[in-house]
Motif scaffolding. Structure first.
Motif, PDB file in Angstrom:
ATOM      1  N   LEU A 194     -12.031   5.628  -3.817  1.00  0.00           N
ATOM      2  CA  LEU A 194     -10.941   5.044  -3.041  1.00  0.00           C
ATOM      3  C   LEU A 194     -10.766   3.559  -3.339  1.00  0.00           C
ATOM      4  CD1 LEU A 194     -11.379   6.739   0.460  1.00  0.00           C
ATOM      5  CD2 LEU A 194      -9.520   7.082  -1.166  1.00  0.00           C
ATOM      6  N   VAL A 195     -11.854   2.797  -3.327  1.00  0.00           N
ATOM      7  CA  VAL A 195     -11.754   1.350  -3.536  1.00  0.00           C
ATOM      8  C   VAL A 195     -11.199   1.044  -4.926  1.00  0.00           C
ATOM      9  CG1 VAL A 195     -13.079  -0.777  -3.789  1.00  0.00           C
ATOM     10  CG2 VAL A 195     -13.552   0.755  -1.875  1.00  0.00           C
ATOM     11  N   SER A 196     -11.700   1.734  -5.944  1.00  0.00           N
ATOM     12  CA  SER A 196     -11.226   1.468  -7.311  1.00  0.00           C
ATOM     13  C   SER A 196      -9.765   1.866  -7.481  1.00  0.00           C
ATOM     14  CB  SER A 196     -12.104   2.211  -8.324  1.00  0.00           C
ATOM     15  OG  SER A 196     -12.068   3.611  -8.092  1.00  0.00           O
ATOM     16  N   THR A 197      -9.370   3.006  -6.920  1.00  0.00           N
ATOM     17  CA  THR A 197      -7.980   3.450  -7.055  1.00  0.00           C
ATOM     18  C   THR A 197      -7.031   2.526  -6.302  1.00  0.00           C
ATOM     19  OG1 THR A 197      -8.727   5.747  -7.234  1.00  0.00           O
ATOM     20  CG2 THR A 197      -6.399   5.386  -6.730  1.00  0.00           C
ATOM     21  N   LEU A 198      -7.391   2.173  -5.080  1.00  0.00           N
ATOM     22  CA  LEU A 198      -6.527   1.313  -4.281  1.00  0.00           C
ATOM     23  C   LEU A 198      -6.469  -0.111  -4.842  1.00  0.00           C
ATOM     24  CD1 LEU A 198      -7.683   2.612  -0.795  1.00  0.00           C
ATOM     25  CD2 LEU A 198      -5.397   2.903  -1.786  1.00  0.00           C
ATOM     26  N   VAL A 225      -1.669   6.664  -0.014  1.00  0.00           N
ATOM     27  CA  VAL A 225      -1.715   6.644   1.445  1.00  0.00           C
ATOM     28  C   VAL A 225      -0.669   7.619   1.975  1.00  0.00           C
ATOM     29  CG1 VAL A 225      -1.430   5.225   3.514  1.00  0.00           C
ATOM     30  CG2 VAL A 225      -2.543   4.277   1.487  1.00  0.00           C
ATOM     31  N   ARG A 226      -1.095   8.472   2.903  1.00  0.00           N
ATOM     32  CA  ARG A 226      -0.207   9.514   3.422  1.00  0.00           C
ATOM     33  C   ARG A 226       1.015   8.896   4.113  1.00  0.00           C
ATOM     34  NH1 ARG A 226      -0.523  14.826   5.561  1.00  0.00           N
ATOM     35  NH2 ARG A 226      -2.722  15.045   5.019  1.00  0.00           N
ATOM     36  N   ARG A 227       2.174   9.486   3.846  1.00  0.00           N
ATOM     37  CA  ARG A 227       3.392   9.079   4.537  1.00  0.00           C
ATOM     38  C   ARG A 227       3.443   9.744   5.902  1.00  0.00           C
ATOM     39  NH1 ARG A 227       8.310  10.579   0.776  1.00  0.00           N
ATOM     40  NH2 ARG A 227       9.355   9.979   2.734  1.00  0.00           N
ATOM     41  N   HIS A 250      -3.134  -2.071  -3.125  1.00  0.00           N
ATOM     42  CA  HIS A 250      -2.886  -1.715  -1.719  1.00  0.00           C
ATOM     43  C   HIS A 250      -4.008  -2.350  -0.899  1.00  0.00           C
ATOM     44  CE1 HIS A 250      -1.640   0.303   1.797  1.00  0.00           C
ATOM     45  NE2 HIS A 250      -0.934   1.245   1.201  1.00  0.00           N
ATOM     46  N   ARG A 251      -3.803  -3.583  -0.447  1.00  0.00           N
ATOM     47  CA  ARG A 251      -4.891  -4.381   0.107  1.00  0.00           C
ATOM     48  C   ARG A 251      -5.421  -3.840   1.426  1.00  0.00           C
ATOM     49  NH1 ARG A 251      -3.271 -10.744  -1.041  1.00  0.00           N
ATOM     50  NH2 ARG A 251      -3.209 -10.583  -3.329  1.00  0.00           N
ATOM     51  N   SER A 252      -4.534  -3.475   2.354  1.00  0.00           N
ATOM     52  CA  SER A 252      -5.006  -3.022   3.666  1.00  0.00           C
ATOM     53  C   SER A 252      -5.788  -1.716   3.551  1.00  0.00           C
ATOM     54  CB  SER A 252      -3.826  -2.847   4.621  1.00  0.00           C
ATOM     55  OG  SER A 252      -2.931  -1.846   4.148  1.00  0.00           O
ATOM     56  N   ALA A 253      -5.307  -0.794   2.729  1.00  0.00           N
ATOM     57  CA  ALA A 253      -6.022   0.471   2.549  1.00  0.00           C
ATOM     58  C   ALA A 253      -7.337   0.245   1.813  1.00  0.00           C
ATOM     59  CB  ALA A 253      -5.149   1.471   1.789  1.00  0.00           C
TER      60      ALA A 253
END
Length: 395
Positions: free
Chosen positions: A125-129, A10-12, A134-137
């Motif tokens: 995205l779903v598999s990586t997160l 997730v971008r800072r 990272h639940r919200s992302a």
């Protein structure tokens, strides 16, 4: 530079807002699809064949827009996001290649390229997160994936159903557009929280401005290719110069106070610019595509009378662009920029007689109207100083 890990997927908010080279490469690939759509629109012999072109153009644009939103929320320096960008590039090329004849195998290729791009992005995205916990992302990515699976069924069904394709595909793209407007309401997850739109950085605004610059280049690219295949003469060169002038004028109309409007909206109503930009810029894209298609025709035949369909393209393209830019300003500032809209009154006033005029003359009138809007001061204010530099002035 590629970052090996995914801990900072997730971008800072305090990170770099500059577009990466891979993002710029994706934009270049997108331009190829845009040029293909402009050429296809110019080649149509009636308006009845034009709606499918606009529908597919919307699908191509939506791919670009959602991909840019992805690189805004997630760090484009991370390998999973770079993989998503590469998949999106392949999808754009596939859609562009299938544009000229969307029948049979081409329709299937177009649908698979579009659906595949969005579904692969969601799965990555779903598999990586999920691995990163990272639940919200992950919930955000799941919402996107859910709705693209819903519309994806219709895209595939439409591709294999020749008779019902042109009512199934519009339904599918409407689902894509409305689900985004409604913040992707998903069973058990709800909608994307508004605070996730509020975290937008300057990166996304820069991405949209880069898109407009590259898209405007299509106005000169398409007629230049046409001129290279034709005999050089004064009128064809004049038509090309009109295309160049209109490209510059539309660029000036777009960039005037665009950054200031985005900053003001971000401060007063956070998240608004992020949510409306895909829709307002779709209108701008249609205007650019129609304008490029018109010059493809005018450069090929600058003399003789101007058919009604040509008039709609020549006058309608810049008009749609100006209206899109006015809508963009209104939704961000709640002020109607009447001066922008009134700039196109001259071409509309001559429309009843323009059919008997040469196409190159009609394009010159359109260019004159845009130049009057940009360069001539009204009420002591104009949008440029000498040298076409921006001024901060009231709308």
């Amino acid at each position: 530079m590629t970052t090996g890990g995914t801990a900072a997927l997730v971008r800072r908010l305090d990170g770099s807002t500059r577009a990466t080279l891979l993002e710029l490469l994706f934009d270049v690939v997108f331009v190829a699809a845009l040029a293909q759509a402009s050429k296809l629109l110019a080649d149509q012999d009636s308006w009845t064949r034009s709606p499918p072109v606009f529908l597919m153009l919307t699908a191509i644009w939506w791919t670009w827009s959602v991909t840019s939103t992805t690189t805004e929320f997630y760090d484009p320096q991370q390998r999973p996001i770079q993989a998503i960008l590469m998949v999106a590039m392949v999808g754009s090329v596939g859609m562009a290649a299938a544009l000229p004849m969307v029948t049979g195998a081409q329709a299937t290729a177009f649908a698979l390229a579009y659906v595949g791009t969005h579904v692969v992005r969601g799965i990555v995205l779903v598999s990586t997160l999920y691995r990163l916990r990272h639940r919200s992302a992950m919930a955000r990515a799941t919402r996107f994936l859910f709705w693209f699976l819903v519309s994806g069924v219709l895209w595939i069904v439409g591709a294999v159903t020749e008779a019902g394709r042109w009512w199934i595909w519009p339904t599918a793209i409407v689902i894509d557009l409305l689900s985004a407007a409604a913040r992707y309401p998903t069973p058990w997850l709800g909608r994307v929280p508004l605070d996730q739109y509020d975290r937008t950085t300057a990166h996304l605004g820069e991405r949209y401005q880069q898109f407009v610059i590259l898209a405007l280049g299509d106005i000169i690219l398409v007629p230049t290719l046409e001129l290279s295949r034709s005999e050089f003469d004064r009128l064809r060169i004049t038509a090309l110069l009109c295309a160049f002038a209109i490209m510059l004028l539309l660029w000036q109309i777009y960039v005037y106070r665009a950054g200031e409007l985005l900053e003001t909206a971000a401060a007063s109503v956070p998240g608004r610019s992020t949510r409306i930009a895909p829709y307002t810029h779709l209108v701008l894209l249609v205007g650019v595509t129609v304008t490029a298609a018109s010059f493809d025709l005018v450069v090929d035949r600058p003399t003789g009378t101007t058919p009604t369909r040509w008039l709609m393209l020549i006058i309608g393209g810049p008009l749609v662009f100006v209206l899109g830019r006015a809508l963009f300003a209104y939704l961000l500032s709640s002020r109607v920029p009447w001066r922008r809209v009134s700039s196109q009154l001259l071409p509309l006033l001559v429309l009843p007689w323009a059919g008997g005029w040469p196409p190159v003359l009609v394009t010159a009138i359109v260019a004159l109207a845009l130049a009057g809007h940009v360069l001539v001061p009204r009420a002591g204010v104009r949008e440029t100083t000498r040298g076409l530099r921006q001024r901060r002035a009231a709308q």
